[in-house]
Design an enzyme around this catalytic site. Structure first.
Site, short mmCIF file in Angstrom:
data_model
loop_
_atom_site.label_atom_id
_atom_site.label_comp_id
_atom_site.label_asym_id
_atom_site.label_seq_id
_atom_site.Cartn_x
_atom_site.Cartn_y
_atom_site.Cartn_z
N THR A 73 0.83 -1.31 0.01
CA THR A 73 0.02 0.11 0.10
C THR A 73 0.98 1.24 -0.01
OG1 THR A 73 -2.01 -0.92 0.92
CG2 THR A 73 -1.72 1.35 1.46
N ASN A 153 -6.02 -9.21 -7.87
CA ASN A 153 -5.97 -9.57 -6.61
C ASN A 153 -7.21 -10.49 -6.12
OD1 ASN A 153 -6.88 -6.90 -6.57
ND2 ASN A 153 -7.41 -7.36 -4.35
N GLN A 182 0.59 -9.86 -6.45
CA GLN A 182 -0.07 -11.18 -6.65
C GLN A 182 0.63 -11.88 -7.81
OE1 GLN A 182 -2.39 -12.50 -4.93
NE2 GLN A 182 -2.93 -10.75 -3.68
N HIS A 202 4.26 -10.41 2.79
CA HIS A 202 3.63 -11.49 3.63
C HIS A 202 2.81 -12.30 2.50
CE1 HIS A 202 -0.49 -9.14 2.95
NE2 HIS A 202 0.45 -8.10 3.05
N THR A 238 13.10 4.93 10.76
CA THR A 238 14.54 3.90 10.87
C THR A 238 14.04 2.52 10.55
OG1 THR A 238 14.44 5.03 13.26
CG2 THR A 238 15.28 2.69 12.96
N CYS A 325 -8.65 -6.50 1.50
CA CYS A 325 -8.18 -5.09 1.57
C CYS A 325 -9.29 -4.28 1.65
CB CYS A 325 -7.26 -4.81 0.40
SG CYS A 325 -5.68 -5.72 0.47
#
Length: 379
Positions: A73, A153, A182, A202, A238, A325
Site C-alpha cells: 500500500t 487480486n 499477486q 506477506h 528507522t 483490503c
C-alpha cells in the site's frame, strides 16, 4: 493434515519457518540502527544493502533499485503520488485500470480531487484484462503516468505487462507502474521495461510490515513520508533490519520455488473448477485457472456469499468473500461488477486462493462442505 483449512492465501500467507527463524536471529545478532556510524550500525547497514542486491538479482533487474516500504500500500502510494508530485510540470493526466487495488484507486482519486490531476480508467474485458487499444485511445498530450496491475487480486486475471511496456516505450514521457504483488513467486512476468514495480513480503511467506518499490535508477519521486531522509530521501523512518533482511529472503525463496508451487497449485485449481462446472445453476466462475491457478473466484447465483463464507468458517474452512483490503463496509466486488456488469454476481463472490501447504484432501473437504452448506440453505 491440519484440522483447519486455509484457502485465503491471496490475502496473506503463513510465515515460512525458516524466515521466522531468520527474523528472530536478526533481532538477536544485529541490534544496531543502520544509520548509526558505529560498528553495530555499519554492520546493520551492510546487511540492508545485501538485501537490496538479493532482491534485484532474484528479479533479474540490474537497471532497477529498491526502495523499502512498510508494504504494498505504501509502495503504491509512493509510486503514484510520489511520481505525480515530482513531475508536476510534465503533465496532469494519469491512466489506471478500473480494477486496481484500492491503494492505487484511492491515491489516484486523491490526486484528482486535491491536486487537480485528471484520471482515466481503463476498462476490463470479459477475460478480466485491459486492452492495449483502449489504452492507446486514452493517451493524451499530457499523459505522464500509467498504472496497471500484473495480476488482479480478486479474480486472478493476468495482464500482458511486457506487451504494454513495449507499447508505452513509444511514449518516452510516460512512466509505467505495475502492482506485482499477486504475481511474485507465482507467474513469470517480464518487468525489464517497467519503470516501477510494487511487491510485499506477506504474500510470499514473509512477515507483514515490509515491502518495496523497485524502480529504474533514473526515476525521480517526491517523498510522501518525511523525516530523516532515509532511502535516499524517498522514505524516512528507522530501518527494520529484521523485516528487510527476511523480506529479501522471502522474495528469493519464492522465485526459486515458483515452478514447483505452480505445478502443485494447478492440480488443485483444475479439480475445483471441474467440480464447480457441474454446479452451473448455483455457481458462475470468474477466473481462468489455465492462465493463473492460484486464484479461483466464483459468484453464487442464488445464495449470499457472506452466509456461505461464515458457514465454512464455522467448519474451520477459510475463504474470502471479497478482497480483504476492502472487505469492511464494502458490500460489492467492484472487480466482478466490472467483469460481469451483474449486481447479484458482484454482491456474492467467493475467492479461493491456494498455496504450497494446501492438499487435495483439503480441497475435497471444502467441496463436500460447500455442497452441503449450499444444499441446506434456502434460496
Amino acid at each position: 493434515m491440519s484440522s483447519k483449512i486455509y484457502f485465503d492465501n491471496a490475502a496473506t500467507t503463513f510465515v515460512d519457518k525458516d524466515i521466522l527463524a531468520s527474523f528472530n536471529k536478526a533481532i538477536e545478532l544485529y541490534p544496531g540502527n543502520p544509520s548509526s556510524i558505529h560498528k553495530y550500525g555499519q554492520e546493520s547497514s551492510r546487511i540492508i544493502e545485501k538485501a537490496r542486491k538479493l532482491i534485484i538479482s532474484s528479479l533479474n533487474l540490474p537497471e532497477h533499485e529498491v526502495v523499502f516500504t512498510s508494504g504494498a500500500t505504501e509502495a503504491n502510494n509512493l509510486a503514484i503520488k510520489g511520481y505525480a508530485l515530482a513531475h508536476r510540470s510534465r503533465g496532469k493526466h494519469i491512466i489506471v485500470s478500473e480494477v486496481e487495488h484500492p491503494s492505487i484507486l484511492e491515491t489516484a482519486r486523491e490526486l484528482e480531487r486535491d491536486f487537480g490531476y485528471r484520471v482515466s480508467y481503463l476498462h476490463i474485458g470479459s477475460d478480466g484484462k485491459v486492452n492495449i487499444d483502449e489504452l492507446k485511445s486514452l493517451i493524451e498530450k499530457d499523459t505522464f503516468l500509467v498504472s496497471i496491475m500484473a495480476v488482479n487480486n480478486e479474480i486472478g486475471s493476468v495482464n500482458d505487462i511486457a506487451g504494454i511496456a513495449k507499447f508505452l516505450k513509444e511514449y518516452p514521457t510516460i512512466a509505467f507502474h505495475v502492482d506485482g504483488v499477486q504475481a511474485l513467486g507465482k507467474l513469470d512476468v517480464n518487468y525489464k521495461d517497467v519503470d516501477m514495480i510494487t511487491f510485499t513480503g506477506h504474500k510470499v511467506h514473509g512477515l507483514v510490515g515490509c515491502g518495496c518499490l523497485v524502480k529504474k535508477k533514473g526515476i525521480a519521486l517526491e517523498a510522501i513520508i518525511n523525516g530523516g531522509g532515509h532511502e535516499n530521501n524517498l522514505r524516512s523512518g528507522t530501518y527494520s533490519l529484521p523485516l528487510i533482511s527476511t523480506f529479501s529472503l522471502a522474495v528469493s525463496k519464492a522465485i526459486k520455488h515458483q515452478k514447483e508451487l505452480y505445478e502443485k497449485v494447478s492440480v488443485l485449481s483444475s479439480k475445483l473448477v471441474e467440480e464447480f462446472s457441474k454446479l452451473e445453476d448455483l455457481v458462475s466462475i470468474n477466473s481462468n485457472v489455465k492462465e493463473n491457478p492460484f486464484i479461483v473466484n466464483f459468484s453464487l447465483k442464488t445464495h449470499k456469499a457472506s452466509v456461505v463464507v461464515e458457514a465454512l468458517s464455522n467448519r474451520d474452512i477459510y475463504v474470502s468473500s471479497i478482497s480483504a483490503c476492502h472487505s469492511n463496509g464494502e458490500p460489492i466486488s467492484y472487480v466482478v461488477k466490472a467483469l460481469t456488469n451483474d449486481d447479484v454476481l458482484a454482491h456474492n463472490t467467493i475467492r479461493v486462493s491456494f498455496d504450497i501447504q494446501n492438499t487435495v484432501e483439503e480441497l475435497n473437504t471444502f467441496i463436500d462442505a460447500f455442497k452441503e452448506i449450499v444444499g441446506g440453505l434456502k434460496q
